[in-house]
Design a protein around this motif. Structure first.
Motif, mmCIF file in Angstrom:
data_model
loop_
_atom_site.group_PDB
_atom_site.id
_atom_site.type_symbol
_atom_site.label_atom_id
_atom_site.label_comp_id
_atom_site.label_asym_id
_atom_site.label_seq_id
_atom_site.Cartn_x
_atom_site.Cartn_y
_atom_site.Cartn_z
ATOM 1 N N SER A 258 -3.356 -1.290 5.326
ATOM 2 C CA SER A 258 -4.345 -0.359 4.788
ATOM 3 C C SER A 258 -5.536 -1.129 4.241
ATOM 4 N N ARG A 259 -6.680 -0.459 4.218
ATOM 5 C CA ARG A 259 -7.894 -1.089 3.705
ATOM 6 C C ARG A 259 -7.744 -1.454 2.240
ATOM 7 N N GLY A 260 -6.907 -0.681 1.558
ATOM 8 C CA GLY A 260 -6.687 -0.931 0.136
ATOM 9 C C GLY A 260 -6.188 -2.341 -0.147
ATOM 10 N N GLN A 261 -5.381 -2.869 0.758
ATOM 11 C CA GLN A 261 -4.870 -4.221 0.554
ATOM 12 C C GLN A 261 -5.999 -5.249 0.598
ATOM 13 N N TYR A 262 -6.911 -5.074 1.562
ATOM 14 C CA TYR A 262 -8.057 -5.986 1.633
ATOM 15 C C TYR A 262 -8.897 -5.861 0.371
ATOM 16 N N MET A 276 -6.322 -13.352 3.895
ATOM 17 C CA MET A 276 -5.493 -13.325 5.096
ATOM 18 C C MET A 276 -4.176 -14.046 4.859
ATOM 19 N N ARG A 277 -4.285 -15.236 4.285
ATOM 20 C CA ARG A 277 -3.120 -16.098 4.172
ATOM 21 C C ARG A 277 -2.105 -15.555 3.164
ATOM 22 N N LEU A 278 -2.574 -15.000 2.065
ATOM 23 C CA LEU A 278 -1.650 -14.635 0.990
ATOM 24 C C LEU A 278 -1.277 -13.169 0.987
ATOM 25 N N VAL A 279 -2.170 -12.322 1.496
ATOM 26 C CA VAL A 279 -1.931 -10.880 1.358
ATOM 27 C C VAL A 279 -1.691 -10.209 2.710
#
Lengths: 364, 258
Positions: A258-262, A276-279
């Motif tokens: 989801s965009r929320g994670q970004y 990218m690497r952690l989430v």
């Protein structure tokens, strides 16, 4: 109207038992209704027809360590074709007296793989051991130092070759695939286009044609006098091919985020690479474990296609044994044996992926 | 009454502007979402923004930490102007914490790792120190005992409190709340609002998009009403609720207060 009020707290009960013991289970699952019963009886009859002859052929009437001539008189399977030729099947044209070297190399490899199963062991020291292990394996295979005679890679074959192509192929293709998937999502048009073209081109041709191109067409473009190792060329073709498929699977995982994670990652100050690497990737890659493993499994089996550019992998060495007049006609036994080896490889990959999925699950 | 005197004291201390938004416009494609926003928010000021859905209130606060890009006008946060300059965006994000409607916790990390992630990677704080800070803020939102669990194992209210603590771990100067209680079950709203009220007492600059009128009345210095991409009306909570000026504000209030 009078109000409804429940005064007592409902008692907690055990769930109802649906079947009682073995007979209950059999009745509920195998003989429920005439159609089920019929199916059960039919299946039992078919099994009775098929299984005993197979067992008789494979184990009772079979011969295990004889000459080809004895085999021809036996009624059952001729496992001697494996027993008498296993060194050639496993090691191909590797010099007979030096075959302890690939054997040790493979033992190191299996040891490392087995040790790496446990995620608690994934430290930087494991990384160092892998590098050290690979150097030792390469040295054992190639020789030429410390009194070990040099063995040209053209003589490598059998199981070491299959493992070399698949393990390097898969470990190199996976990160490349992830990078391609990220590239395909990039906001920079040039990078995006490059990745799309790459992925679609590679997916648009069969692996065989890539292997042909690598082994026959590609050398034509090299300057005279320069040759690139044939195994390496096949290896590169396998990596490029598998990476394109992995890229698409990973892209599917990325789209599921989801965009929320970004946004959450950005809002706590993580930049693109850290986000990218952690989430994102830890979650996306976890989602796509099942399809990724499918691709890795089929890539593992596809390494057998290198026979068409005259590399002697496990399948080809087995076929070669069958062309020996003494063992002519025992292809069933040889192919069953190879199939078992491939199955072991594929099954352990599938098994491991299930274990990994379970470990990584953060649901209740 | 006490609350109010505290508010007016704060007001005097709030001489310095924290956020300045000058004639800011934003389009989504052809759609003109924000149509000339002018807004100054002072240090320690607490603002509640309300308005019908699609009025641009979420977009407005998302512009403040550059989750959305504005196309015209200026946004200046603590003296730094938001432009395409990545360095500036990073600096501003370091000062602005954000709490989302859907919490957006990282489901693959434990609660304490969710909190420590930003400090460890974006601020280079040593792991041990970051975890201690994390525990400090978890205790503050009364949820320390859940530190080793994963977000999926917590209730919505607990998750939102974790999200607030996660933002606080980056020691922000400004906190943005984007409808923090509207995805919650009714019985969980209070625990989240309480955490926000506690934060307000400590003098955090806060911008809250919310329809929690009780919260607005007890905590906000100013309530803004947005409609069709504009700030239609802004006033103290008392005046805003008792004596709305604009017809659209009146209509909106009559709809949400029943």
């Amino acid at each position: 109207m009078e109000a409804y009020v429940q005064e007592t707290l409902a008692e907690e009960l055990k769930p109802p038992v649906t079947s009682m013991g073995v007979t209950g289970w059999v009745r509920a699952n195998l003989f429920k209704g005439w159609f089920n019963s019929l199916l059960t009886i039919l299946t039992l009859y078919l099994l009775w027809q098929v299984v005993p002859p197979i067992i008789r052929w494979a184990f009772i009437d079979s011969v295990w360590n004889t000459t080809g001539a004895v085999c021809r008189d036996a009624d059952g399977a001729c496992w001697s074709v494996i027993a008498k030729n296993f060194r050639f099947i496993f090691f191909g044209f590797y010099p007979y007296d030096e075959q302890w070297r690939p054997l040790i190399a493979m033992l190191i490899l299996f040891g490392l793989l087995f040790y790496s199963r446990d995620r608690n062991h994934w430290t930087k020291y494991l990384g160092y051991s892998w590098i050290a292990g690979l150097v030792v394996m390469g040295f054992l295979m190639k020789g030429g130092l410390f009194g070990l005679s040099s063995v040209e890679s053209t003589k490598w074959g059998g199981l070491p070759l299959t493992l070399l192509l698949s393990i390097f192929g898969l470990t190199a293709a996976y990160p490349l695939g992830v990078v391609l998937a990220l590239g395909r999502q990039s906001r920079m048009p040039a990078i995006k286009l490059l990745c799309v073209v790459y992925i679609e081109l590679i997916r648009g041709v069969p692996l065989i044609s890539l292997l042909f191109m690598g082994s026959i067409i590609f050398p034509l473009f090299l300057p005279e006098g320069i040759t690139i190792n044939k195994i390496l060329r096949a290896q590169v073709a396998i990596i490029l091919f598998t990476a394109a498929y992995i890229a698409e699977v990973v892209r599917g995982g990325l789209q599921g985020m989801s965009r929320g994670q970004y946004e959450a990652a950005e809002s706590i100050g993580l930049n693109y690479i850290l986000t990218m690497r952690l989430v994102i990737l830890p979650q996306a890659l976890k989602i796509v474990i099942p399809p990724t493993v499918s691709i890795l499994i089929s890539a593992f089996k596809d390494t057998s296609l290198v026979v068409i550019i005259a590399l002697f992998d496990l399948l080809k060495t087995s076929q070669t044994v069958l062309s020996n007049p003494e063992w002519l006609g025992f292809s069933r036994e040889a192919y069953i044996f190879v199939a078992i080896l491939y199955f072991l490889g594929c099954f352990s990959m599938a098994n491991y992926s299930r274990k990994l999925e379970k470990e990584l699950s953060t649901e209740n | 009454m006490n609350e109010e005197t505290a508010n007016s004291k704060d007001m005097q201390a709030m001489a310095e502007p924290m956020i300045e938004i000058i004639d800011m416009h934003k389009w989504f494609g052809d759609f003109h979402v924000l149509r000339g926003i002018d807004l100054t928010i002072h240090k320690k000021e607490r603002i509640v923004i309300c308005g019908p859905s699609g009025s641009g209130k979420s977009t407005l606060i998302r512009c403040i930490n550059r989750l959305e890009e504005h196309q015209r006008g200026q946004i200046i946060v603590d003296g730094i102007e938001l432009t395409n300059n990545i360095k500036n965006i990073e600096k501003i994000r370091a000062e602005v914490g954000m709490v989302f409607q859907h919490f957006n916790l990282f489901p693959h990390l434990t609660i304490v790792d969710n909190l420590a992630l930003g400090p460890i990677w974006a601020r280079k704080v040593p792991k041990k120190e970051a975890e201690e800070t994390a525990m400090y803020y978890l205790e503050k939102v009364h949820i320390a005992e859940q530190a080793k669990k994963y977000p999926g194992q917590l209730s919505g209210g607990q998750q939102q409190r974790v999200a607030i603590a996660r933002s606080l771990c980056m020691s922000p100067k400004i906190m943005l709340f984007d409808e923090p209680t509207s995805a919650l079950d009714p019985e969980m709203i209070k625990e989240v609002l309480d955490a926000m009220i506690e934060l307000a007492r400590e003098g955090m600059t806060m911008i809250v998009v919310s329809h929690e009128m009780g919260f607005a009345k007890s905590v906000a210095h100013r309530v803004l009403f947005m409609d069709f991409g504009q700030i239609v009306e802004g006033n103290t909570p008392e005046e805003f609720f008792e004596n709305p000026q604009h017809d659209r504000t009146k209509l909106f209030l009559s709809q949400i207060l029943h």
